[in-house]
Design a protein around this motif. Structure first.
Motif, short mmCIF file in Angstrom:
data_model
loop_
_atom_site.label_atom_id
_atom_site.label_comp_id
_atom_site.label_asym_id
_atom_site.label_seq_id
_atom_site.Cartn_x
_atom_site.Cartn_y
_atom_site.Cartn_z
N ASP A 175 55.60 -20.55 23.29
CA ASP A 175 55.08 -21.13 24.53
C ASP A 175 54.71 -20.00 25.48
O ASP A 175 55.29 -18.92 25.42
CB ASP A 175 56.12 -22.07 25.16
N ASN A 176 53.77 -20.29 26.34
CA ASN A 176 53.27 -19.22 27.19
C ASN A 176 54.19 -18.88 28.37
O ASN A 176 53.99 -17.86 29.02
CB ASN A 176 51.86 -19.56 27.68
N ASP A 177 55.19 -19.74 28.63
CA ASP A 177 56.18 -19.36 29.66
C ASP A 177 56.94 -18.13 29.17
O ASP A 177 57.02 -17.11 29.86
CB ASP A 177 57.16 -20.51 29.93
N VAL B 123 45.77 -12.49 28.84
CA VAL B 123 46.65 -12.55 27.67
C VAL B 123 46.84 -13.98 27.20
O VAL B 123 46.95 -14.89 28.02
CB VAL B 123 48.05 -11.99 28.04
N ASN B 124 46.90 -14.17 25.91
CA ASN B 124 47.35 -15.44 25.36
C ASN B 124 48.11 -15.12 24.08
O ASN B 124 48.06 -13.99 23.59
CB ASN B 124 46.16 -16.36 25.07
N GLU B 125 48.80 -16.10 23.54
CA GLU B 125 49.41 -15.88 22.24
C GLU B 125 48.31 -15.86 21.19
O GLU B 125 47.31 -16.58 21.31
CB GLU B 125 50.41 -16.99 21.93
N ASN B 126 48.50 -15.06 20.16
CA ASN B 126 47.50 -15.00 19.08
C ASN B 126 47.73 -16.18 18.14
O ASN B 126 48.14 -16.03 16.99
CB ASN B 126 47.62 -13.66 18.34
N ASP B 127 47.45 -17.36 18.67
CA ASP B 127 47.77 -18.61 17.96
C ASP B 127 47.12 -18.69 16.58
O ASP B 127 47.69 -19.25 15.65
CB ASP B 127 47.30 -19.82 18.76
N ALA B 128 45.93 -18.15 16.45
CA ALA B 128 45.19 -18.32 15.21
C ALA B 128 45.89 -17.67 14.02
O ALA B 128 45.72 -18.10 12.89
CB ALA B 128 43.77 -17.76 15.35
N THR C 201 47.02 -16.75 30.11
CA THR C 201 46.31 -18.02 30.17
C THR C 201 46.58 -18.89 28.94
O THR C 201 46.58 -18.40 27.82
CB THR C 201 44.79 -17.81 30.30
N SER C 202 46.83 -20.15 29.17
CA SER C 202 46.87 -21.13 28.08
C SER C 202 45.49 -21.76 28.02
O SER C 202 44.55 -21.27 28.63
CB SER C 202 47.92 -22.20 28.38
N GLY C 203 45.39 -22.83 27.27
CA GLY C 203 44.14 -23.59 27.29
C GLY C 203 43.24 -23.37 26.09
O GLY C 203 42.17 -23.98 26.01
N1 GLU Z 1 48.72 -20.61 23.52
C1 GLU Z 1 48.48 -22.01 23.75
C2 GLU Z 1 47.00 -22.26 24.09
O1 GLU Z 1 46.36 -21.41 24.62
C3 GLU Z 1 49.30 -22.57 24.88
C4 GLU Z 1 50.77 -22.49 24.74
C5 GLU Z 1 51.44 -22.91 26.05
O2 GLU Z 1 50.76 -23.33 26.97
O3 GLU Z 1 52.66 -22.78 26.19
O4 GLU Z 1 46.49 -23.32 23.86
#
Ligand code: GLU
Length: 367
Positions: A146-148, A131-136, A47-49
């Motif tokens: 990117d989440n793709d 799952v998401n990227e650990n952006d923090a 998930t992004s967002g």
């Molecule tokens: N990880 C980012 C987010 O949750 C999104 C990155 C993406 O959509 O490619 O905001």
């Protein structure tokens, strides 16, 4: 038709193009995922967002778009995003669990294996990984970005047989459907070549298809690893259920081989084994004739120095090599648990990575 699926939900899908996460949209996506989950399929959500949720939560602050501000927005938004997913999966009696990854988690072999074990444990207990990227915490060097691409890595990590990339477009088109009335949906792509990349790449200059470039990169990674890919519109009715049950939606990219074939090819072509496990006759038989995994109880000796995740040979003392595989335990660990029953592993080591030393899916048995 498919058994294990990664569903990637872009920010545009979750917000329906607005500045806020759309709760009705998220409930609808959760409903579809629940339908598949209750049919016994393994669904992993990417998930992004997070940043969009953070921005809305803080009432759209006027911030420079630098890395630390984006990380701050993600930190605020990720917990909110997760809370919403938990609430919506709750409606359908489903537990969700959060996994935040960076590229470093998939590149380091030990962390790759640990992450894979976590996914497998969650799926075994019928928990939907979100799952998401650990952006923090992810600085540029360790970011996937990117989440793709992240979802493709998750598909490889989990041996998914389908990666479904949901977006605000119906799929990949021959031209930009927003400006070209002759643009046609491409139902199936057999080769991701330069002309296709050029078509998708043009999206970044605003001409072509929004965000298709990273979707093609993701499709390329996944297809090579044996995962089929579908790009489709997140707003299309029942799109997740239809894609996962094999109905024709969006643009499909057939996999080049199965995930298992791909893993086994990697084992054969991968780094030369750095160690050797000598096994007893019972274990040799179990590997060769019954397709079983190798348990510590069947190991009589451990030769060489290797880490969890390294390739090793398996053979009987003075016999030919029987198999080659990826070990779940280091040489030090195996010396301590060889000959013992699997339930004794944690007691001997103080930790455990599961009952097998070499899983049959991580092993090539030689004829
Ligand atoms: N990880 C980012 C987010 O949750 C999104 C990155 C993406 O959509 O490619 O905001």
């Amino acid at each position: 038709m498919y058994r294990r699926v990664v569903v990637k939900l872009g920010t545009g899908v979750l917000t329906k193009g607005t500045r806020f996460l759309s709760q009705p949209q998220m409930v609808e996506l959760a409903r579809q995922i629940a339908t598949l989950h209750h049919q016994g399929k393994d669904v992993i959500v990417c998930t992004s967002g997070a940043q969009a949720a953070g921005r809305a939560q803080l009432d759209f602050p006027d911030l420079p778009a630098n890395l630390s501000n984006r990380q701050m927005l993600a930190a605020v938004g990720q917990s909110r995003l997760m809370r919403l997913w938990e609430r919506f999966f709750d409606i359908y009696g489903i537990y969700a669990g959060q996994i935040l990854l960076t590229r470093a988690d998939t590149e380091n072999r030990q962390r790759f294996l640990n992450a894979r074990d976590t996914f497998n444990a969650m799926l075994e207990y019928r928990i939907v990984p979100v799952v998401n990227e650990n952006d923090a915490v992810a600085v540029e060097e360790i970011k996937v970005g990117d989440n793709d691409n992240l979802s493709a890595l998750v598909a490889v990590l989990t041996d998914a047989d389908l990666l479904l990339l949901l977006t605000d477009q119906a799929g990949l088109f021959t031209a930009d459907p927003r400006t070209d009335p002759h643009a046609q949906l491409i139902p199936e792509v057999h080769a991701i070549d330069d002309s296709l990349r050029a078509l998708a790449g043009s999206s970044q200059s605003g001409l072509g298809i929004g965000g298709m470039s990273t979707k093609l990169q993701a499709a390329d990674i996944a297809c090579r690893a044996g995962t089929e890919v579908v790009i489709a519109a997140g707003s299309a009715p029942d799109v997740i259920v239809r894609a996962v049950t094999g109905q024709s939606v969006g643009t499909r990219f057939p996999a080049q081989e199965t995930p298992l074939e791909s893993r086994k090819r990697w084992i054969l072509a991968g780094p030369a084994p750095s160690g050797r496990l000598l096994v007893d006759a019972g274990a040799a038989r179990a590997l060769q004739h019954h397709g079983h995994s190798l348990l510590p109880v069947g190991i009589t000796e451990v030769e060489g120095v290797f880490e969890r995740g390294d390739a090793v040979f398996v053979q009987k003392r003075n016999g030919p090599v029987l198999a080659r595989g990826i070990t779940r335990y280091s040489s030090d660990d195996l010396r301590r648990i060889r000959g013992c029953q699997s339930h004794e592993i944690s007691e001997r080591l103080g930790y455990g990575y599961g009952p097998v030393a070499l899983h049959r899916n991580d092993m090539i048995v030689l004829e």
